[in-house]
Design a protein around this motif. Structure first.
Motif, mmCIF file in Angstrom:
data_model
loop_
_atom_site.group_PDB
_atom_site.id
_atom_site.type_symbol
_atom_site.label_atom_id
_atom_site.label_comp_id
_atom_site.label_asym_id
_atom_site.label_seq_id
_atom_site.Cartn_x
_atom_site.Cartn_y
_atom_site.Cartn_z
ATOM 1 N N LEU A 91 0.832 -1.206 0.000
ATOM 2 C CA LEU A 91 0.000 0.000 0.000
ATOM 3 C C LEU A 91 0.872 1.264 0.000
ATOM 4 O O LEU A 91 1.840 1.346 0.751
ATOM 5 N N THR A 92 0.511 2.232 -0.841
ATOM 6 C CA THR A 92 1.231 3.511 -0.846
ATOM 7 C C THR A 92 0.281 4.625 -0.426
ATOM 8 O O THR A 92 -0.783 4.795 -1.031
ATOM 9 N N LEU A 93 0.664 5.334 0.623
ATOM 10 C CA LEU A 93 -0.134 6.481 1.078
ATOM 11 C C LEU A 93 0.482 7.759 0.540
ATOM 12 O O LEU A 93 1.714 7.883 0.510
ATOM 13 N N ILE A 94 -0.364 8.700 0.141
ATOM 14 C CA ILE A 94 0.136 9.969 -0.392
ATOM 15 C C ILE A 94 -0.379 11.135 0.446
ATOM 16 O O ILE A 94 -1.563 11.173 0.799
ATOM 17 N N VAL A 95 0.512 12.054 0.780
ATOM 18 C CA VAL A 95 0.107 13.301 1.455
ATOM 19 C C VAL A 95 0.717 14.479 0.694
ATOM 20 O O VAL A 95 1.735 14.323 0.014
ATOM 21 N N THR A 96 0.092 15.632 0.840
ATOM 22 C CA THR A 96 0.678 16.855 0.272
ATOM 23 C C THR A 96 0.608 17.952 1.331
ATOM 24 O O THR A 96 -0.372 18.698 1.405
ATOM 25 N N PRO A 97 1.619 18.036 2.186
ATOM 26 C CA PRO A 97 1.603 19.104 3.195
ATOM 27 C C PRO A 97 1.807 20.459 2.540
ATOM 28 O O PRO A 97 2.490 20.561 1.514
ATOM 29 N N ASP A 98 1.221 21.499 3.151
ATOM 30 C CA ASP A 98 1.326 22.827 2.547
ATOM 31 C C ASP A 98 2.753 23.357 2.612
ATOM 32 O O ASP A 98 3.287 23.867 1.629
ATOM 33 N N LEU A 99 3.365 23.240 3.789
ATOM 34 C CA LEU A 99 4.730 23.775 3.975
ATOM 35 C C LEU A 99 5.578 22.767 4.736
ATOM 36 O O LEU A 99 5.106 22.200 5.723
ATOM 37 N N VAL A 100 6.811 22.576 4.307
ATOM 38 C CA VAL A 100 7.713 21.671 5.028
ATOM 39 C C VAL A 100 8.972 22.438 5.384
ATOM 40 O O VAL A 100 9.620 23.010 4.501
ATOM 41 N N PHE A 101 9.282 22.469 6.675
ATOM 42 C CA PHE A 101 10.514 23.137 7.116
ATOM 43 C C PHE A 101 11.619 22.098 7.207
ATOM 44 O O PHE A 101 11.420 21.014 7.770
ATOM 45 N N GLU A 102 12.743 22.430 6.649
ATOM 46 C CA GLU A 102 13.886 21.520 6.574
ATOM 47 C C GLU A 102 14.175 20.860 7.926
ATOM 48 O O GLU A 102 14.393 21.535 8.916
#
Ligand code: SF4
Length: 220
Positions: A91-102
């Motif tokens: 199973l592959t789950l996909i997310v798209t967070p708005d902002l990612v801090f290093e």
């Protein structure tokens, strides 16, 4: 009045606008191209039956929903948001967070009409899943209203919450693979759901005989 202006000539302008916006939105989303082993976390969190219909027999959204979705796509584009994957066996789950801090935290921003009193469960589950997909420890959910009010909530990483999302995603994946419609998940969202008629077909009977039968009306 609006209808008179829009229907000027023989062209149905509302329909033309709606079709064009649907086309623009469809070009921006990938859901319909995902296979049954790949589930967007948003699909797993919301009613599985709704997600199933959206993939298999979708109905067009109303204009306000299409505009809302296009705005979200545009916002993510401006933020440079990128999808991330988390694999659990097949199973592959996909997310798209708005902002990612290093190496730090992820942020999801939600426009709302009024600031909620607490963190909404779906937003908590989604942000928690982002932490697993991006290997971060802390998430921040920001709610913003059109008049500029805002509030933030922190989300700590939780295995238990993530397991629930994985379980729901797996069930949706299996049902999509087997072409079996998920069960109804009654909630307050059903009232405004575009699939309400499929789940809760209304059987109206306005015949006066029914009332007469029930209350003995009309008897002499
Ligand atoms: S009406 Fe309710 S149960 Fe049916 S698809 Fe919509 S949200 Fe799910």
């Amino acid at each position: 009045m609006h209808l008179t202006i829009f229907m000027l000539g023989s062209r149905d302008y509302p329909k033309l606008i709606q079709d064009k916006l649907t086309q623009i939105y469809s070009a921006g989303v990938k859901h319909k191209q995902l296979d049954s082993d790949t589930i967007d976390v948003a699909e797993a969190i919301q009613c599985n039956r709704l997600s199933y219909y959206e993939r298999t027999e979708p109905e067009n959204d109303a204009l306000p929903q299409i505009i809302q979705r296009i705005s979200k796509l545009g916002f993510r584009d401006a933020m440079g948001s990128k999808a991330a994957e988390y694999k659990v066996e097949n199973l592959t789950l996909i997310v798209t967070p708005d902002l990612v801090f290093e190496k730090d935290f992820v942020v999801n921003i939600y426009p709302v009409s009024t600031i909620p009193d607490s963190l909404l469960p779906g937003d908590m589950l989604y942000t928690n899943a982002c932490l697993f997909a991006l290997d971060r420890e802390v998430g921040v959910v920001v709610y913003v209203t059109p008049d500029g009010q805002q509030t933030q909530y922190f989300v700590g990483k939780s295995n238990r919450m993530f397991e629930q999302v994985v379980r729901r995603a797996r069930i949706l994946s299996i049902l999509l693979g087997e072409r079996k419609t998920p069960v109804i998940e009654p909630s307050q969202y059903c009232l405004n759901c575009k699939y309400n008629d499929r789940c809760f077909p209304q059987q109206k009977d306005n015949s006066p005989q029914l009332l007469e039968g029930l209350f003995g009306l009309g008897k002499k």
